[in-house]
Design an enzyme around this catalytic site. Sequence first.
Site, short mmCIF file in Angstrom:
data_model
loop_
_atom_site.label_atom_id
_atom_site.label_comp_id
_atom_site.label_asym_id
_atom_site.label_seq_id
_atom_site.Cartn_x
_atom_site.Cartn_y
_atom_site.Cartn_z
N CYS A 80 74.55 39.18 91.69
CA CYS A 80 74.09 38.04 90.90
C CYS A 80 75.15 37.61 89.89
CB CYS A 80 72.83 38.40 90.13
SG CYS A 80 71.53 39.06 91.16
N ARG A 91 81.18 36.00 94.08
CA ARG A 91 80.53 37.30 93.96
C ARG A 91 79.52 37.54 95.08
NH1 ARG A 91 80.72 39.09 88.40
NH2 ARG A 91 78.69 40.09 88.55
N TRP A 99 71.56 37.45 94.22
CA TRP A 99 71.80 38.27 95.42
C TRP A 99 70.57 39.16 95.53
CZ3 TRP A 99 72.91 43.56 96.50
CH2 TRP A 99 73.56 43.79 97.72
N ASN A 117 70.78 40.01 86.04
CA ASN A 117 71.63 40.64 87.07
C ASN A 117 71.38 42.13 86.97
OD1 ASN A 117 73.63 41.62 88.70
ND2 ASN A 117 75.34 40.99 87.37
N GLY A 118 71.02 42.78 88.10
CA GLY A 118 70.81 44.24 88.07
C GLY A 118 69.52 44.60 88.79
N GLU A 154 91.34 50.18 106.88
CA GLU A 154 91.28 48.90 106.16
C GLU A 154 91.23 47.73 107.16
OE1 GLU A 154 90.59 47.99 103.35
OE2 GLU A 154 91.50 46.04 103.01
N LYS A 208 88.20 45.07 107.22
CA LYS A 208 88.41 43.61 107.07
C LYS A 208 87.74 42.87 108.22
CE LYS A 208 89.29 43.35 103.86
NZ LYS A 208 89.53 44.35 102.91
N GLU A 221 83.77 42.97 108.00
CA GLU A 221 83.15 42.22 106.91
C GLU A 221 83.13 40.72 107.15
OE1 GLU A 221 84.15 43.51 102.82
OE2 GLU A 221 86.21 43.42 103.48
N HIS A 270 89.22 63.20 120.70
CA HIS A 270 88.10 64.07 120.35
C HIS A 270 86.76 63.32 120.37
CE1 HIS A 270 90.86 67.28 119.36
NE2 HIS A 270 91.57 66.41 118.65
N LYS A 319 80.95 40.34 96.02
CA LYS A 319 82.31 40.68 95.61
C LYS A 319 82.30 41.82 94.62
CE LYS A 319 86.76 40.14 95.26
NZ LYS A 319 87.53 40.71 96.39
O1 M6R Z 1 85.92 45.95 92.95
P1 M6R Z 1 86.11 47.24 93.70
O2 M6R Z 1 87.51 47.43 94.17
O3 M6R Z 1 85.61 48.42 92.96
O4 M6R Z 1 85.21 47.07 94.99
C1 M6R Z 1 85.06 48.10 95.92
C2 M6R Z 1 84.45 47.58 97.19
O5 M6R Z 1 83.18 47.02 96.95
C3 M6R Z 1 85.34 46.52 97.85
O6 M6R Z 1 86.62 46.99 98.10
C4 M6R Z 1 84.71 46.04 99.18
O7 M6R Z 1 84.71 47.05 100.12
C5 M6R Z 1 85.45 44.81 99.69
N1 M6R Z 1 84.50 43.85 100.19
C6 M6R Z 1 86.43 45.12 100.75
O8 M6R Z 1 87.04 43.98 101.27
#
Ligand code: M6R
Length: 616
Positions: free
Chosen positions: A2, A27, A75, A101-102, A489, A493, A496, A512, A611
């Site tokens: 949020c 976000r 959110w 927010n929370g 990574e 990517k 997501e 394995h 985000k």
């Molecule tokens: O803001 P942060 O680096 O602490 O966030 C950690 C993860 O939430 C963040 O890296 C998330 O996995 C991203 N969407 C990756 O692209």
Amino acid sequence: MCGIVGYTGYREAYPILIKGLHRLEYRGYDSAGVATLGEDGKLKIYKAVGKVVNLEQQAEGNDHSGTLGIAHTRWATHGAPNERNAHPHLSQSGKLTLVHNGIIENAGILRQQLSSKGYTFKSDTDSEVMLQLIEYTREKHKRDLASSVRAALKKIIGAYAIALIDEDSPDTIIVARKSSPLAIGIGENNSEYFIASDASPIAGYTNRIVYLEDDQIAVCRRGEELQIMDFNAMRVEVDAKEIDLDVSMLDKGGFPHFMAREIFDQPAVLRECMRGRLLTAHRRIVLSAVSGHREDLIGARRFIMVSCGTSWHAALIGKQLIEEYCRIPVEVAYASEFRYSNPVVGPGDVVFAISQSGETADTLSAIQLAKERGALIFGIVNAVGSSIARASDTGVYIHVGPEIGVASTKAFTGQTTVFAMLALALGREKGTVDEKTYEAVFSELENIPNKIQSILDRSDEIKAIASAYAGKRNVLYLGRGMNYPVALEGALKLKEISYIHAEGYPAAEMKHGPIALIDEDMPVVFLANSCGQYEKILSNMQEVISRGGDVIAVVTEGDTRVKEIVDKVIEIPDTIDSLVPLLSVIPMQLLAYHIAVAKGLDVDQPRNLAKSVTVE
Ligand code: M6R
């Protein structure tokens, strides 16, 4: 997660609130709403499911005048993403309105208690429960609003940042925080206040920002000094910081998506990250956190890294760099697991918190626990003044500028660059890195931005490869050593932003188990650029090819052996092993980006993702 925006002052609030919501869109959210208080003394509230533009359409042609207002992007946590559940919520009397927010953990029981006192609820949210509790407290005890908020919040278990306005106080916003970020921008002579979940909606209006701490309430009344108090009604000194936020970094800079801009900005922002730290003429690396805590770091029993997602992948690289150059044992933990594992941590340990946003709730709780147990907390953070930065004892900002796209890109290379500088600087202090190695890595760090640029210049080649994969259901990513975190990574990517299932593995682990998945429908991305184990990775590649697997290989420029057996090859410049991730991750980012674009997806705000993950 949020996002909250608020304004009280002498200007029209609505355009400021809407602009602020747009700046918080990154976000992640599923509905939005705005409330303003006009000269007629009546609250006007508009809400819409989906994007902020839908909200603007709702409000268009209707009255949204007034110099006081709050707004929100939601959110969903409690209750579906629909208009009923969107914020701002209105209290039973219709006088108070609130954005939150929370998560309120005891919302269920509070709802029951309030229902038994005659309160009815229009939404399924925990936020409305919080608002009704505030109103109930005010009516029962006949207190002023700030005292009622304080008393009500004492009954609430959970995390929150809130902004609240009262129809009868046309110039005041009351805000409070516990475990959820909230910034207050102070206008000249206190003539106006800007409220936001982070500094981006405030940028361009004022540089004077106060970050509210946990268990604090603030009364923002235009024309009067900001009042901050703790939950025991004790006044807290206002500690406003001058924050320089570059407004130009908050737009797409001519690219179709923030993610594209952030990928292509990497050469420039990594130069920025190294500026003033990698002293070319003196061949020295200056990191004040290292010189300031030299003995703690050199004498540490071990380092523990806590982080999530992409930042966790960067921590895996940090571990290899620090163990290689500093010979200090490093453990890497998911912050969420560390927090609840009763970890063996205490004096003599240095706990690194790696976070782009600096607001990730899991990481923040992990360092709070480690701090309580006596560890030194070292933050590696991008967002200046964020909660993790403030909760750290020391640290290094990565300084890559605001990252807006939900998929983290430049933060990963920034974190890796900081780890490389840190490992070299500390290794030199400790005497565990020899001069020749130091000089070689130092010089290569200087070259890295140009080498990244040369990969970015081949984006169209990667786009051509990507176009063939938009229809795939699964992809496997394999790498060894420094390229293993890059495989993780790359897979993260892709999943997501393209919603294609992807897994990253150490290449040798394939035999394995995952090898059972290999057939002509299983694309396998091999990180086969020279990284110490070239022959071995070539054998792994042969194992995939002989089972009909479809290989995309990242190789070092000039490689001929992979080209003999694979059609889809992405060449990247050579570099020294320890800096390989800074180059090999670039094709991973571009591949995911181009596949998601080919699928016509919302690259910057993928479904369900936020985000800044401010709930545990
Ligand atoms: O803001 P942060 O680096 O602490 O966030 C950690 C993860 O939430 C963040 O890296 C998330 O996995 C991203 N969407 C990756 O692209």
